[in-house]
Scaffold this motif. Structure first.
Motif, PDB file in Angstrom:
ATOM      1  N   LEU A  95       0.820  -1.211   0.000  1.00 43.25           N
ATOM      2  CA  LEU A  95       0.000   0.000   0.000  1.00 43.25           C
ATOM      3  C   LEU A  95       0.855   1.263   0.000  1.00 43.25           C
ATOM      4  O   LEU A  95       1.940   1.302   0.576  1.00 43.25           O
ATOM      5  N   LEU A  96       0.328   2.305  -0.662  1.00 46.52           N
ATOM      6  CA  LEU A  96       1.020   3.589  -0.788  1.00 46.52           C
ATOM      7  C   LEU A  96       0.149   4.701  -0.240  1.00 46.52           C
ATOM      8  O   LEU A  96      -1.076   4.573  -0.175  1.00 46.52           O
ATOM      9  N   ASN A  97       0.776   5.829   0.092  1.00 48.90           N
ATOM     10  CA  ASN A  97       0.007   7.018   0.444  1.00 48.90           C
ATOM     11  C   ASN A  97      -0.135   7.890  -0.804  1.00 48.90           C
ATOM     12  O   ASN A  97       0.259   7.486  -1.904  1.00 48.90           O
ATOM     13  N   ASN A  98      -0.679   9.101  -0.653  1.00 52.79           N
ATOM     14  CA  ASN A  98      -0.917   9.952  -1.822  1.00 52.79           C
ATOM     15  C   ASN A  98       0.364  10.500  -2.439  1.00 52.79           C
ATOM     16  O   ASN A  98       0.364  10.959  -3.569  1.00 52.79           O
ATOM     17  N   LYS A  99       1.473  10.450  -1.688  1.00 52.17           N
ATOM     18  CA  LYS A  99       2.757  10.919  -2.206  1.00 52.17           C
ATOM     19  C   LYS A  99       3.571   9.803  -2.855  1.00 52.17           C
ATOM     20  O   LYS A  99       4.757   9.966  -3.107  1.00 52.17           O
ATOM     21  N   ARG A 100       2.966   8.644  -3.064  1.00 56.15           N
ATOM     22  CA  ARG A 100       3.605   7.466  -3.636  1.00 56.15           C
ATOM     23  C   ARG A 100       4.716   6.924  -2.738  1.00 56.15           C
ATOM     24  O   ARG A 100       5.692   6.361  -3.213  1.00 56.15           O
ATOM     25  N   GLU A 101       4.554   7.075  -1.434  1.00 55.30           N
ATOM     26  CA  GLU A 101       5.475   6.497  -0.456  1.00 55.30           C
ATOM     27  C   GLU A 101       4.782   5.310   0.205  1.00 55.30           C
ATOM     28  O   GLU A 101       3.563   5.280   0.313  1.00 55.30           O
ATOM     29  N   MET A 102       5.573   4.363   0.689  1.00 53.69           N
ATOM     30  CA  MET A 102       4.998   3.187   1.330  1.00 53.69           C
ATOM     31  C   MET A 102       4.267   3.565   2.603  1.00 53.69           C
ATOM     32  O   MET A 102       4.741   4.378   3.382  1.00 53.69           O
ATOM     33  N   LEU A 103       3.089   2.967   2.798  1.00 56.17           N
ATOM     34  CA  LEU A 103       2.299   3.231   3.998  1.00 56.17           C
ATOM     35  C   LEU A 103       2.873   2.474   5.201  1.00 56.17           C
ATOM     36  O   LEU A 103       2.914   3.003   6.298  1.00 56.17           O
ATOM     37  N   GLY A 104       3.316   1.259   4.987  1.00 54.07           N
ATOM     38  CA  GLY A 104       3.930   0.474   6.044  1.00 54.07           C
ATOM     39  C   GLY A 104       5.424   0.728   6.118  1.00 54.07           C
ATOM     40  O   GLY A 104       6.004   1.405   5.268  1.00 54.07           O
ATOM     41  N   THR A 105       6.036   0.143   7.136  1.00 52.80           N
ATOM     42  CA  THR A 105       7.476   0.325   7.315  1.00 52.80           C
ATOM     43  C   THR A 105       8.265  -0.958   7.087  1.00 52.80           C
ATOM     44  O   THR A 105       9.480  -0.922   7.023  1.00 52.80           O
ATOM     45  N   ARG A 106       7.570  -2.081   6.958  1.00 50.33           N
ATOM     46  CA  ARG A 106       8.229  -3.369   6.739  1.00 50.33           C
ATOM     47  C   ARG A 106       7.497  -4.127   5.658  1.00 50.33           C
ATOM     48  O   ARG A 106       6.311  -3.917   5.437  1.00 50.33           O
ATOM     49  N   ILE A 107       8.213  -5.064   5.022  1.00 45.65           N
ATOM     50  CA  ILE A 107       7.622  -5.932   4.008  1.00 45.65           C
ATOM     51  C   ILE A 107       7.859  -7.370   4.445  1.00 45.65           C
ATOM     52  O   ILE A 107       8.973  -7.720   4.841  1.00 45.65           O
ATOM     53  N   GLY A 108       6.833  -8.185   4.369  1.00 46.20           N
ATOM     54  CA  GLY A 108       6.932  -9.549   4.882  1.00 46.20           C
ATOM     55  C   GLY A 108       6.790 -10.611   3.825  1.00 46.20           C
ATOM     56  O   GLY A 108       5.992 -11.512   3.973  1.00 46.20           O
ATOM     57  N   GLY A 109       7.547 -10.542   2.753  1.00 45.84           N
ATOM     58  CA  GLY A 109       7.451 -11.571   1.734  1.00 45.84           C
ATOM     59  C   GLY A 109       8.378 -11.297   0.565  1.00 45.84           C
ATOM     60  O   GLY A 109       9.012 -10.254   0.477  1.00 45.84           O
ATOM     61  N   VAL A 110       8.422 -12.251  -0.341  1.00 47.86           N
ATOM     62  CA  VAL A 110       9.273 -12.154  -1.519  1.00 47.86           C
ATOM     63  C   VAL A 110       8.638 -11.207  -2.529  1.00 47.86           C
ATOM     64  O   VAL A 110       7.426 -11.203  -2.713  1.00 47.86           O
TER      65      VAL A 110
END
Length: 146
Positions: A95-110
């Motif tokens: 997921l992204l915010n309106n500025k095209r930055e990631m909403l979360g801080t971690r990614i849990g997968g390949v």
């Protein structure tokens, strides 16, 4: 290939679990179908419950929210320039915010390494593993041999 009403797993820690695609945001090249690295508009279908306390680690999304996301894995096989076909077990997004930055801080997968070529290098660098385009082995996310 992700189109209208396609469902994707969310692999970041934003609080969403499952999203449904409602629009593919890209040039009119592929007739409304999205692939790895394409930005989509989606609706959160399932989310983690929000706790009673409003803390910094609370979920950032609720069920029914309309958000933007980038596709990081697809079940549809993608042909690489060297002739190999790459396919994953599920469809997944971040997921992204309106500025095209990631909403979360971690990614849990390949994730697919094709994201780096499409301008989403931050997602590849945060992922624990990615499937590289120049070798057929799994690389840890901190690898320096790109």
């Amino acid at each position: 290939m992700i189109g209208l009403k396609g469902t994707l797993n969310v692999i970041d820690n934003s609080g969403a679990i499952l999203v449904e695609c409602v629009n593919v945001l890209k040039q009119k090249v592929n007739n409304g179908w999205g692939s790895v690295g394409d930005e989509i508009v989606c609706v959160v279908k399932r989310a983690r419950p929000i706790s009673g306390q409003a803390s910094a680690t609370a979920a950032k999304v609720r069920q029914g929210d309309v958000r933007r996301a980038v596709i990081v894995r697809t079940r549809k096989s993608v042909r690489r320039p060297d002739g190999r076909f790459i396919r994953f077990d599920d469809n997944a997004a971040v997921l992204l915010n309106n500025k095209r930055e990631m909403l979360g801080t971690r990614i849990g997968g390949v994730v697919s390494a094709d994201l780096r070529m499409k301008g989403w290098g931050k997602i590849v660098s945060l992922a624990p593993k990615y499937y590289s385009h120049n070798r057929s082995i799994w690389h840890p996310g901190i690898s320096s041999d790109d």
